[in-house]
Design an enzyme around this catalytic site. Structure first.
Site, PDB file in Angstrom:
ATOM      1  CG  HIS A 162      -2.008  -1.032   1.136  1.00  0.00           C
ATOM      2  ND1 HIS A 162      -3.323  -0.729   0.888  1.00  0.00           N
ATOM      3  CD2 HIS A 162      -1.957  -2.394   1.233  1.00  0.00           C
ATOM      4  CE1 HIS A 162      -4.042  -1.843   0.864  1.00  0.00           C
ATOM      5  NE2 HIS A 162      -3.238  -2.873   1.072  1.00  0.00           N
ATOM      6  CG  ASP A 370       0.210   9.492   0.864  1.00  0.00           C
ATOM      7  OD1 ASP A 370       0.157   8.311   1.222  1.00  0.00           O
ATOM      8  OD2 ASP A 370      -0.505  10.395   1.336  1.00  0.00           O
TER       9      ASP A 370
HETATM   10  O1  F6P Z   1      -1.231   2.222   4.233  1.00  0.00           O
HETATM   11  C1  F6P Z   1      -0.310   2.196   5.222  1.00  0.00           C
HETATM   12  C2  F6P Z   1      -0.831   1.750   6.581  1.00  0.00           C
HETATM   13  O2  F6P Z   1       0.202   1.434   7.444  1.00  0.00           O
HETATM   14  C3  F6P Z   1      -1.738   0.528   6.528  1.00  0.00           C
HETATM   15  O3  F6P Z   1      -1.053  -0.704   6.528  1.00  0.00           O
HETATM   16  C4  F6P Z   1      -2.557   0.758   7.753  1.00  0.00           C
HETATM   17  O4  F6P Z   1      -3.784   0.139   7.658  1.00  0.00           O
HETATM   18  C5  F6P Z   1      -2.702   2.290   7.824  1.00  0.00           C
HETATM   19  O5  F6P Z   1      -1.585   2.791   7.171  1.00  0.00           O
HETATM   20  C6  F6P Z   1      -2.809   2.834   9.244  1.00  0.00           C
HETATM   21  O6  F6P Z   1      -1.644   2.578   9.973  1.00  0.00           O
HETATM   22  P1  F6P Z   1      -1.603   1.835  11.374  1.00  0.00           P
HETATM   23  O7  F6P Z   1      -2.175   0.461  11.207  1.00  0.00           O
HETATM   24  O8  F6P Z   1      -0.151   1.827  11.747  1.00  0.00           O
HETATM   25  O9  F6P Z   1      -2.450   2.646  12.305  1.00  0.00           O
END
Ligand code: F6P
Length: 470
Positions: A162, A370
């Protein structure tokens, strides 16, 4: 829009987090397009989602939400510190985002990352039905594909990153760079957000492991790994429906009134992350108030900064800097009862966000780097009135598709100020033309289509039995 599963094979999804949150009435699906796109596919194919509940030391038993089986993977408090906050978010995250902050490279963190990845792989090996399709998500789980393939040669393995995949010159700093590439090469298909991520990955694999590649197919010892580009999107129908609702219209008018009915509402909505360029955006806004090009009586900024990864020092530093800037600019240009920046360090619900998008005349999405940035897409989808201007960083994956935004290089402070002025002063005719372009683009590619395309390509992978390939 309903999701048509591209395959009848049972699908098993693995992601760091399960797609649920705790509410007073038990577990509920988390908001967000990814969850809304994948849950119906899992339900229809009898699939399962494997992930962490988000609480340390949570020994939750498997449970069901919305007809989908969820398999919790326990993560201890020490592992949260080493695997999640440490290796994933203080090592890989900054490295994969242009090394915007120094990464920590620490053996104990790596060890915990390997251990947790092995736990995910073991769980997947245990619960995946014969010939299942396993779809692993994101940078926290890059070692899982190889670990799983070792135990289960019958399953087809896909991985989607992602976030950006960095250029080899940066990636090669990682002490465990070869292990990460080997981990990912356990896949049949690896998906990236942008062509640049795919080519960066292929180059790293060639440099580190001397693999052969042709037409984005990498030859591995016992299989091929295909590399593809799949820009993720949002649940367009859900955003549009909510945006059109009466409650949203009422809330939008209320928000405008509460802000003092300014001529232009500028809006920022981000996780409070140093990759998002929030500070630079605030500085640009402050400089324009200072020069008189913006007027505190006519222009206000609403900045929503969602709390995230608060135990990581870079995030604490970033929050301090943002809050210092908000205080400084409000102190200088605010009036009694009317701050010029309305700052919310809060997690807002989906409905409130959509009302804010609709109230926002100019949306500022200015990350330094991003993977995609779904806020940019949600803003355009919410503007069913066909008005509103999106200022978008060239360094967000969304810039490849949303070319009708005012595109900007956020590293260039003069260009950023100019982009804000261009957006604020844009003639109604041009605003509407650009918004039509943005909305056309988004309606062509929603998250269901994204998931469908990935799974179709994955299920065409050579190691599926031919009869299951229909
Ligand atoms: O897209 C990056 C990401 O780390 C995802 O894997 C995750 O769902 C989102 O951002 C939110 O991050 P976190 O799970 O660290 O709160």
């Amino acid at each position: 829009m309903s999701s048509a599963p591209s395959t009848r094979q049972p699908i098993v999804v693995a992601a760091n987090r399960l797609p649920v949150m705790r509410t007073d009435d038990g577990w509920a699906p988390s908001p967000g397009g990814l969850v809304r796109a994948l849950l119906p596919m899992l339900r229809e194919t009898g699939g399962t989602w494997v992930g962490w509940t988000g609480d340390p030391d949570d020994a939750a038993e498997p449970f069901e939400v919305d007809g989908v089986e969820l398999e919790p993977v326990p993560i201890s408090a020490k592992e949260v510190e080493l695997y999640y906050e440490g290796f994933s978010n203080d090592g890989l995250w900054p490295l994969y985002h242009d090394a915007l902050r120094e990464s920590t490279y620490d053996f104990d963190q790596w060890d915990a990352y390997e251990r947790v990845n092995q736990r995910f792989a073991d769980k997947l090996a245990e619960i995946s039905p014969p010939n299942a399709i396993v779809w692993v998500h994101d940078y926290q789980l890059q070692l899982v594909p190889k670990m799983l393939r070792k135990q289960r040669s019958d399953v087809t393995i896909g991985f989607f990153l992602h976030i950006p995949f960095p250029p080899f010159e940066l990636f090669s700093r990682l002490p465990w760079r070869a292990e990460v590439i080997e981990g990912l090469l356990g896949c049949d298909l690896i998906g990236f957000q942008r062509p640049m991520g795919a080519s960066n990955f292929i180059r790293s694999a060639q440099q580190l492991l001397q693999v052969d590649e042709h037409d984005r197919i990498i030859e591995c010892i016992d299989h091929q790994t295909r590399v593809g580009v799949f820009p993720i999107s949002i649940d367009v129908a859900e955003v549009e429906e909510t945006a059109a609702g009466r409650a949203t219209r009422q809330r939008m008018s209320q928000i405008r009134a509460r802000l003092g009915d300014p001529e232009v509402i500028l809006l920022g909505v981000d996780r409070l992350d140093y990759t998002k360029g929030i500070g630079l955006r605030l500085e640009a806004f402050g400089a324009l108030l200072e020069s008189g090009e913006l007027d505190p009586e006519r222009h206000v900024l609403v900045q929503v900064a969602t709390p995230t990864r608060e135990a990581v020092e870079h995030y604490q530093d970033e929050r301090q800097e943002i809050e210092r800037l908000v205080g400084e600019i409000n102190g200088r240009f605010g009036r009694i009862g009317l701050p010029v920046i309305h700052y919310l360090y809060q997690t807002l619900g989906f409905d409130e966000l959509i009302a804010l998008y609709r109230a926002g005349d100019v949306m500022l999405v200015t990350p330094f780097r991003d993977g995609m940035n779904l806020v940019a897409k949600e803003y355009a989808a919410a503007h069913i009135d066909g008005d509103g201007v999106l200022v978008l960083s060239e360094f967000a994956g969304a810039a490849d598709e949303l070319t009708d935004a005012v595109l900007v290089n956020p590293h260039d402070d003069q260009a950023l100020q100019q982009a804000i002025i261009t957006a604020v002063e844009m003639h109604r005719h041009e605003r509407r033309e650009r918004m039509t372009g943005l909305r056309d683009q988004i309606s062509k590619s929603d998250v269901q289509g994204w998931a469908d395309r990935f799974l179709r390509e994955l299920s065409a992978a050579p190691n599926l039995p031919p009869s299951d390939n229909a």
